[in-house]
Design an enzyme around this catalytic site. Structure first.
Site, mmCIF file in Angstrom:
data_model
loop_
_atom_site.group_PDB
_atom_site.id
_atom_site.type_symbol
_atom_site.label_atom_id
_atom_site.label_comp_id
_atom_site.label_asym_id
_atom_site.label_seq_id
_atom_site.Cartn_x
_atom_site.Cartn_y
_atom_site.Cartn_z
ATOM 1 N N GLU A 1 9.233 -10.542 -2.460
ATOM 2 C CA GLU A 1 7.874 -10.701 -2.981
ATOM 3 C C GLU A 1 7.867 -10.104 -4.370
ATOM 4 O OE1 GLU A 1 3.630 -9.013 -3.574
ATOM 5 O OE2 GLU A 1 5.577 -8.057 -3.757
ATOM 6 N N HIS B 1 9.572 -6.042 -0.669
ATOM 7 C CA HIS B 1 8.367 -5.893 -1.484
ATOM 8 C C HIS B 1 8.692 -5.530 -2.942
ATOM 9 C CE1 HIS B 1 4.325 -3.648 -2.110
ATOM 10 N NE2 HIS B 1 4.097 -4.947 -2.185
ATOM 11 N N HIS C 1 2.854 -5.378 -11.613
ATOM 12 C CA HIS C 1 1.902 -5.137 -10.540
ATOM 13 C C HIS C 1 0.527 -4.720 -11.037
ATOM 14 C CE1 HIS C 1 -0.221 -2.750 -7.500
ATOM 15 N NE2 HIS C 1 0.237 -3.657 -6.664
ATOM 16 N N ASP D 1 5.066 -9.695 -8.137
ATOM 17 C CA ASP D 1 3.730 -9.899 -8.715
ATOM 18 C C ASP D 1 3.870 -10.536 -10.089
ATOM 19 O OD1 ASP D 1 2.384 -8.236 -6.594
ATOM 20 O OD2 ASP D 1 3.698 -6.720 -7.477
ATOM 21 N N GLU E 1 3.265 -13.532 -5.848
ATOM 22 C CA GLU E 1 1.870 -13.087 -5.789
ATOM 23 C C GLU E 1 1.262 -13.144 -7.178
ATOM 24 O OE1 GLU E 1 0.864 -9.077 -4.399
ATOM 25 O OE2 GLU E 1 -1.161 -9.491 -5.130
HETATM 26 O O1 G3P Z 1 1.822 -9.438 -1.410
HETATM 27 C C1 G3P Z 1 1.788 -8.314 -0.597
HETATM 28 C C2 G3P Z 1 1.471 -7.075 -1.380
HETATM 29 O O2 G3P Z 1 2.330 -7.016 -2.482
HETATM 30 C C3 G3P Z 1 0.045 -7.025 -1.844
HETATM 31 O O3 G3P Z 1 -0.303 -5.797 -2.420
HETATM 32 O O4 G3P Z 1 -0.743 -4.294 -4.308
HETATM 33 O O5 G3P Z 1 1.535 -4.410 -3.336
HETATM 34 O O6 G3P Z 1 0.671 -6.299 -4.687
HETATM 35 P P1 G3P Z 1 0.316 -5.184 -3.743
HETATM 36 MG MG MG Z 2 2.297 -7.744 -4.481
#
Ligand code: G3P
Ligand code: MG
Length: 251
Positions: free
Chosen positions: A42, A15, A57, A44, A117
């Site tokens: 993953e 993450h 993020h 953002d 994302e």
């Molecule tokens: O993509 C999974 C997760 O990253 C979604 O929530 O707030 O951590 O971007 P967040």
């Molecule tokens: Mg995310």
């Protein structure tokens, strides 16, 4: 299975990179994730005021880059000079904010699969989706696995699909929506489109899992930080787990 294919990605996803042990959404976090043995990350992505796609993020730069400003109102010239590492720890002082292009090069070199994302700024859902979709196709074309694009914004995903119908998409839900099946209908394409539902792991029930699988979609859950919970979910038939605990939960 989806159109006769098995889940094509690793089952564990780091993450925001190894976003606990290194500053989230930086090259250092991707490199550490790879070093820890991860095969997929993953991160953002959003747009600067002058439309540069970069990793962040929050809407604001305050938490991770020490600037009281909105990302969407800040130029890349300013963003490129910020320190995205020091908030995490002294060891990462001077770590820059990466562009989507920087991350594409880094993940290609490390042979990491990617879940991109898209986090659009308020009101820029479609615009952000289109710009990032066009860049993604070009930047990630030589990776071993195609990128998986996700967003909480249906409008962003529709724009991605319209711009680049071959891209694989995941629809993110933080809260369960009873009308999710209707919402995702416009994301279906012949050559790509929606392949997965990305769920907050606390929303998982066997009924919901069956409901999603019945439509031929994969199930990706976030953010699972307990090893027993991760094992339980994988045994239940969840296709992938996104985790902050990158030394504890591994592929
Ligand atoms: O993509 C999974 C997760 O990253 C979604 O929530 O707030 O951590 O971007 P967040
Ligand atoms: Mg995310």
């Amino acid at each position: 299975e989806f159109n006769g294919i098995h889940w094509p990605f690793p089952k564990v996803v780091a993450h925001r990179g190894a976003g606990k042990h290194a500053p989230e959404n930086t090259l250092a976090a991707m490199e550490l994730g790879a070093k820890q043995g991860h095969k997929m990350v993953e991160f953002d992505v959003t747009l600067s005021a002058d439309d540069v796609a970069f990793l962040l993020h929050d809407d604001s730069l305050e938490r991770t880059a020490n600037l009281k400003a909105l990302a969407s109102e800040t130029s890349w010239h300013t963003l490129s000079k910020l320190d995205a590492g020091l908030w995490h720890s002294e060891a990462f002082k001077g770590e820059p904010i990466p562009t989507l292009g920087d991350i594409a090069k880094c993940t290609k070199k490390l042979d990491l699969a990617v879940n991109i994302e898209i986090k659009p700024a308020n009101g820029l859902d479609e615009y952000t989706g289109k710009i990032i979709a066009d860049q993604v196709v070009n930047l990630f074309k030589d990776h071993s696995l195609p990128p998986l694009i996700s967003s909480f914004s249906i409008d962003t995903l529709i724009a991605v699909k319209n711009a680049q119908p071959k891209l694989w998409l995941g629809y993110l839900m933080h809260e369960w929506k009873n009308d999710w099946q209707t919402l995702i209908e416009p994301l279906r394409t012949k050559e790509g489109g929606i392949i997965a539902i990305h769920l907050n792991h606390t929303l998982i029930t066997t009924e919901r899992l069956a409901e999603i699988k019945a439509l031929g979609l994969f199930v990706f859950v976030y953010t699972v930080n307990d090893l027993e919970r991760a094992k339980y979910l994988l045994e239940l038939g969840i296709d992938a787990i996104c985790t902050d605990e990158t030394t504890l939960i591994k592929p």
